[in-house]
Design an enzyme around this catalytic site. Structure first.
Site, PDB file in Angstrom:
ATOM      1  N   ASP A  67       0.824  -1.113   0.256  1.00 16.80           N
ATOM      2  CA  ASP A  67      -0.079   0.444   0.583  1.00 16.80           C
ATOM      3  C   ASP A  67       0.971   1.449  -0.092  1.00 16.80           C
ATOM      4  O   ASP A  67       1.781   1.033   0.719  1.00 16.80           O
ATOM      5  CB  ASP A  67      -1.058  -0.258   1.566  1.00 16.80           C
ATOM      6  CG  ASP A  67      -1.725   0.991   1.296  1.00 16.80           C
ATOM      7  OD1 ASP A  67      -2.963   0.462   1.330  1.00 16.80           O
ATOM      8  OD2 ASP A  67      -2.215   1.680   0.509  1.00 16.80           O
ATOM      9  N   LEU A 105     -23.461   7.078   1.148  1.00 10.02           N
ATOM     10  CA  LEU A 105     -24.407   7.191   2.240  1.00 10.02           C
ATOM     11  C   LEU A 105     -24.240   6.814   3.429  1.00 10.02           C
ATOM     12  O   LEU A 105     -24.282   7.537   4.322  1.00 10.02           O
ATOM     13  CB  LEU A 105     -25.800   6.294   1.905  1.00 10.02           C
ATOM     14  CG  LEU A 105     -26.719   6.727   2.564  1.00 10.02           C
ATOM     15  CD1 LEU A 105     -27.151   8.174   2.890  1.00 10.02           C
ATOM     16  CD2 LEU A 105     -27.730   5.669   2.359  1.00 10.02           C
ATOM     17  N   PHE A 143     -31.063  12.485  -0.892  1.00  9.86           N
ATOM     18  CA  PHE A 143     -31.077  13.184  -2.664  1.00  9.86           C
ATOM     19  C   PHE A 143     -32.605  12.454  -2.942  1.00  9.86           C
ATOM     20  O   PHE A 143     -32.132  11.402  -3.828  1.00  9.86           O
ATOM     21  CB  PHE A 143     -29.487  12.227  -2.926  1.00  9.86           C
ATOM     22  CG  PHE A 143     -28.726  12.942  -2.460  1.00  9.86           C
ATOM     23  CD1 PHE A 143     -27.569  12.649  -2.302  1.00  9.86           C
ATOM     24  CD2 PHE A 143     -28.852  14.635  -2.406  1.00  9.86           C
ATOM     25  CE1 PHE A 143     -26.167  12.979  -2.013  1.00  9.86           C
ATOM     26  CE2 PHE A 143     -27.266  15.448  -2.186  1.00  9.86           C
ATOM     27  CZ  PHE A 143     -26.252  14.352  -1.643  1.00  9.86           C
ATOM     28  N   SER A 195     -16.356  -3.424  -9.765  1.00  7.97           N
ATOM     29  CA  SER A 195     -18.105  -2.329  -9.040  1.00  7.97           C
ATOM     30  C   SER A 195     -18.854  -2.757 -10.515  1.00  7.97           C
ATOM     31  O   SER A 195     -18.504  -2.991 -11.021  1.00  7.97           O
ATOM     32  CB  SER A 195     -16.843  -1.350  -9.109  1.00  7.97           C
ATOM     33  OG  SER A 195     -18.387  -0.832  -8.924  1.00  7.97           O
ATOM     34  N   TYR A 205     -14.444   6.036 -12.626  1.00  8.71           N
ATOM     35  CA  TYR A 205     -14.353   5.265 -12.179  1.00  8.71           C
ATOM     36  C   TYR A 205     -14.839   4.112 -12.622  1.00  8.71           C
ATOM     37  O   TYR A 205     -13.957   3.409 -12.352  1.00  8.71           O
ATOM     38  CB  TYR A 205     -14.982   5.723 -10.823  1.00  8.71           C
ATOM     39  CG  TYR A 205     -14.748   4.689  -9.975  1.00  8.71           C
ATOM     40  CD1 TYR A 205     -15.956   3.418 -10.004  1.00  8.71           C
ATOM     41  CD2 TYR A 205     -13.636   3.863  -8.763  1.00  8.71           C
ATOM     42  CE1 TYR A 205     -16.223   2.800  -8.857  1.00  8.71           C
ATOM     43  CE2 TYR A 205     -14.347   3.088  -8.761  1.00  8.71           C
ATOM     44  CZ  TYR A 205     -15.246   2.491  -8.191  1.00  8.71           C
ATOM     45  OH  TYR A 205     -15.432   1.429  -7.324  1.00  8.71           O
ATOM     46  N   ALA A 215      -6.849   1.605  -5.551  1.00  6.32           N
ATOM     47  CA  ALA A 215      -7.168   2.218  -6.679  1.00  6.32           C
ATOM     48  C   ALA A 215      -8.285   3.295  -6.138  1.00  6.32           C
ATOM     49  O   ALA A 215      -8.368   3.691  -4.829  1.00  6.32           O
ATOM     50  CB  ALA A 215      -8.430   1.246  -7.519  1.00  6.32           C
ATOM     51  N   ASN A 244     -23.252  -1.444  -2.958  1.00  5.16           N
ATOM     52  CA  ASN A 244     -22.450  -1.316  -2.576  1.00  5.16           C
ATOM     53  C   ASN A 244     -22.363  -1.510  -0.895  1.00  5.16           C
ATOM     54  O   ASN A 244     -23.230  -2.056   0.088  1.00  5.16           O
ATOM     55  CB  ASN A 244     -24.547   0.009  -1.912  1.00  5.16           C
ATOM     56  CG  ASN A 244     -24.512   0.430  -3.306  1.00  5.16           C
ATOM     57  OD1 ASN A 244     -25.096   0.230  -4.078  1.00  5.16           O
ATOM     58  ND2 ASN A 244     -24.498   1.767  -3.307  1.00  5.16           N
ATOM     59  N   LYS A 266     -12.653   0.386 -14.130  1.00  9.02           N
ATOM     60  CA  LYS A 266     -13.393  -0.607 -13.740  1.00  9.02           C
ATOM     61  C   LYS A 266     -13.375  -1.548 -14.882  1.00  9.02           C
ATOM     62  O   LYS A 266     -12.927  -2.811 -14.840  1.00  9.02           O
ATOM     63  CB  LYS A 266     -14.388  -1.069 -12.363  1.00  9.02           C
ATOM     64  CG  LYS A 266     -14.325  -0.486 -10.951  1.00  9.02           C
ATOM     65  CD  LYS A 266     -12.923  -0.878 -10.825  1.00  9.02           C
ATOM     66  CE  LYS A 266     -12.330  -0.509  -8.979  1.00  9.02           C
ATOM     67  NZ  LYS A 266     -11.092  -1.188  -8.667  1.00  9.02           N
TER      68      LYS A 266
HETATM   69  C1  WQD Z   1     -26.497   5.947  -2.225  1.00 12.34           C
HETATM   70  C2  WQD Z   1     -27.936   6.112  -2.544  1.00 12.34           C
HETATM   71  C3  WQD Z   1     -28.052   8.273  -3.177  1.00 12.34           C
HETATM   72  C4  WQD Z   1     -25.322  10.028  -0.385  1.00 12.34           C
HETATM   73  C5  WQD Z   1     -21.261   4.909  -5.383  1.00 12.34           C
HETATM   74  C6  WQD Z   1     -20.864   4.610  -7.201  1.00 12.34           C
HETATM   75  C7  WQD Z   1     -20.382   3.377  -6.840  1.00 12.34           C
HETATM   76  C8  WQD Z   1     -20.645   2.745  -5.547  1.00 12.34           C
HETATM   77  C9  WQD Z   1     -21.206   2.649  -4.370  1.00 12.34           C
HETATM   78  C10 WQD Z   1     -17.216   1.533  -5.624  1.00 12.34           C
HETATM   79  C11 WQD Z   1     -28.118   6.420  -2.829  1.00 12.34           C
HETATM   80  C12 WQD Z   1     -28.182   8.382  -1.632  1.00 12.34           C
HETATM   81  C13 WQD Z   1     -25.922   9.029  -1.361  1.00 12.34           C
HETATM   82  C14 WQD Z   1     -25.997  10.820   0.416  1.00 12.34           C
HETATM   83  C15 WQD Z   1     -27.695  10.373  -0.355  1.00 12.34           C
HETATM   84  N1  WQD Z   1     -19.190   2.273  -5.174  1.00 12.34           N
HETATM   85  N2  WQD Z   1     -26.584   9.274  -0.540  1.00 12.34           N
HETATM   86  N3  WQD Z   1     -27.093  11.505   0.461  1.00 12.34           N
HETATM   87  O1  WQD Z   1     -23.802   6.330  -5.361  1.00 12.34           O
HETATM   88  O2  WQD Z   1     -25.741   4.337  -5.152  1.00 12.34           O
HETATM   89  O3  WQD Z   1     -23.007   4.206  -5.784  1.00 12.34           O
HETATM   90  O4  WQD Z   1     -20.780   3.616  -4.548  1.00 12.34           O
HETATM   91  O5  WQD Z   1     -17.579   0.733  -6.328  1.00 12.34           O
HETATM   92  O6  WQD Z   1     -19.587   2.459  -7.884  1.00 12.34           O
HETATM   93  O7  WQD Z   1     -21.238   5.109  -7.319  1.00 12.34           O
HETATM   94  O8  WQD Z   1     -24.202   5.179  -3.140  1.00 12.34           O
HETATM   95  O9  WQD Z   1     -23.818   5.805  -1.051  1.00 12.34           O
HETATM   96  O10 WQD Z   1     -23.220   7.119  -2.664  1.00 12.34           O
HETATM   97  O11 WQD Z   1     -25.297   6.673  -3.252  1.00 12.34           O
HETATM   98  O12 WQD Z   1     -29.135  10.130  -0.296  1.00 12.34           O
HETATM   99  O13 WQD Z   1     -25.038  12.152   0.709  1.00 12.34           O
HETATM  100  O14 WQD Z   1     -27.637   7.013  -0.550  1.00 12.34           O
HETATM  101  O15 WQD Z   1     -28.679   9.306  -3.968  1.00 12.34           O
HETATM  102  O16 WQD Z   1     -29.133   6.616  -3.576  1.00 12.34           O
HETATM  103  P1  WQD Z   1     -24.339   5.191  -5.702  1.00 12.34           P
HETATM  104  P2  WQD Z   1     -23.909   6.058  -2.458  1.00 12.34           P
END
Ligand code: WQD
Length: 358
Positions: free
Chosen positions: A52, A210, A228, A137, A161, A95, A190, A165
């Protein structure tokens, strides 16, 4: 403990040669999922060595496992680690992983996630590594046409991103076809959660996902969570995702190694629970885990967010014998155990001086 014959030079040693344990090289092993996977592999009797740069990893996450601080793209570093530790398998986590950040810094993501991986694979294969498990992913799918998402779904990444992958998966296909380097690409949905006793987890300064953001809001370390979108065509109006526990993910990496060690063919496999959970359900689970309401506000939808994404995980069961054991409450409870006991993450100073602090 796995024992195989020592390699002498380019060929196999005589049958009388001493048997020596072979080692798994875990790149990004001081990072979030890398450190939990390395710990599980070690607890299951596997020899591991972590590589790392500590740019985004943290030395403390490696705990007592052997850690080499270096660049996966440096051939001399990789060859030295492979030779010294008798590595024959690679689990590649190293990564950048923020889809949003990749939209702002595409070149940096392709250089680090694709260019460095190409160099790593060339060095590792040249030094005798025979098997690769790759941290891919569900972002390779982009917004799916159909649910649940199967591995046959078209790869239409919507960020550098996700594209990075998909590109590495394509490279691995060629390296198998032309060089016999077999691999399993694990497409995480997720990923969330922490080691159940709260001793290993995610550095929340580096993520906008999230679950860690909910933890920060619960602990008063950030303004209220912005939900969101609350007008989606879902039962409670909030978006749906497939949250999978990082310990289940770690188990899947071991299962993928075993698949390859038993001669299994290369594959790309979804890692998800097959169950969709809404943002509101995550908030409810967080309130159950913490005993307090999550400070949050309803906000407009985030551009690019699909309404719902969740996995068809039958191939993981059929090919790897893997099924997730942990659910949303386990995920959120473990995240709470980690973040509430480590509000400032790992002890300071664990990062590379030139890397990102936490
Ligand atoms: C999850 C849900 C948001 C933050 C991303 C990457 C994907 C993978 C997983 C690596 C969504 C909602 C989020 C916030 C919210 N990563 N949310 N308020 O977008 O599904 O995927 O992470 O492999 O490649 O794209 O994950 O955790 O950002 O969002 O409401 O402050 O939570 O809208 O519905 P996402 P996320």
């Amino acid at each position: 403990m796995y024992w195989v014959r020592i390699r002498s030079g380019r060929g196999e040693a005589p049958a009388s040669a001493r048997l020596v344990p072979m080692t798994i090289l875990v790149t990004g092993g001081a990072g979030y999922i890398g450190s939990l996977t390395a710990r599980l592999l070690a607890e299951r009797g596997r020899e591991v060595v972590l590589l790392d740069s500590l740019e985004r990893g943290c030395r403390a996450a490696a705990r007592d496992l052997p850690l080499v601080v270096g660049d996966v793209a440096d051939p001399s570093t990789v060859r030295a680690v492979v030779d010294e530790h008798r590595v024959d398998a690679l689990v590649h986590f190293a990564a950048y992983k923020a889809a949003g950040e990749s939209m702002e810094q595409p070149g940096r993501y392709f250089r680090n996630n694709v260019g460095a991986t190409a160099a790593l694979l060339e060095s590792a294969a040249g030094a005798g590594v025979e098997r690769v498990v790759f941290s891919s992913s569900a972002a390779v799918y982009g917004t799916p046409d159909a649910l649940p998402v199967t591995e046959a779904a078209p790869l239409r990444p919507e960020s550098p991103y996700g594209e990075s992958k998909a590109l590495v998966e394509a490279m691995l296909g060629w390296l198998d076809r032309l060089g016999g380097l077999r691999s399993v690409s694990l497409r995480y949905f997720n990923a969330a959660g922490a080691w159940p006793d709260g001793s290993l987890g995610e550095d929340w300064t580096l993520t906008t996902n999230l679950v860690p953001v909910v933890m920060k809001a619960l602990l008063g370390r950030r303004p209220p969570l912005q939900v969101f979108g609350s007008d989606y065509p879902t039962p409670d109006g909030t978006a749906i995702r497939d949250y999978v526990h990082v310990v289940d993910l770690a188990e899947a990496h071991l299962a993928a190694l075993c698949h390859l060690e038993s001669g299994g063919a290369s594959a790309a496999v979804n890692l998800g629970t097959g169950v969709g959970s809404s943002v509101r359900e995550v908030l409810d689970a967080a309130e159950r885990a913490s005993g307090r309401p999550v400070p949050h506000e309803l906000a407009p939808r985030r551009p690019g967010d699909p309404v719902a994404v969740y996995a068809d995980n039958r191939l993981a069961a059929e090919l790897l014998g893997w099924k997730p054991r942990l659910g949303l409450d386990d995920i959120v409870a473990s995240a709470w155990a980690w973040h509430s006991s480590h509000p400032d993450g790992y002890p300071a100073g664990g990062h590379h001086p030139d890397g990102h602090g936490s």
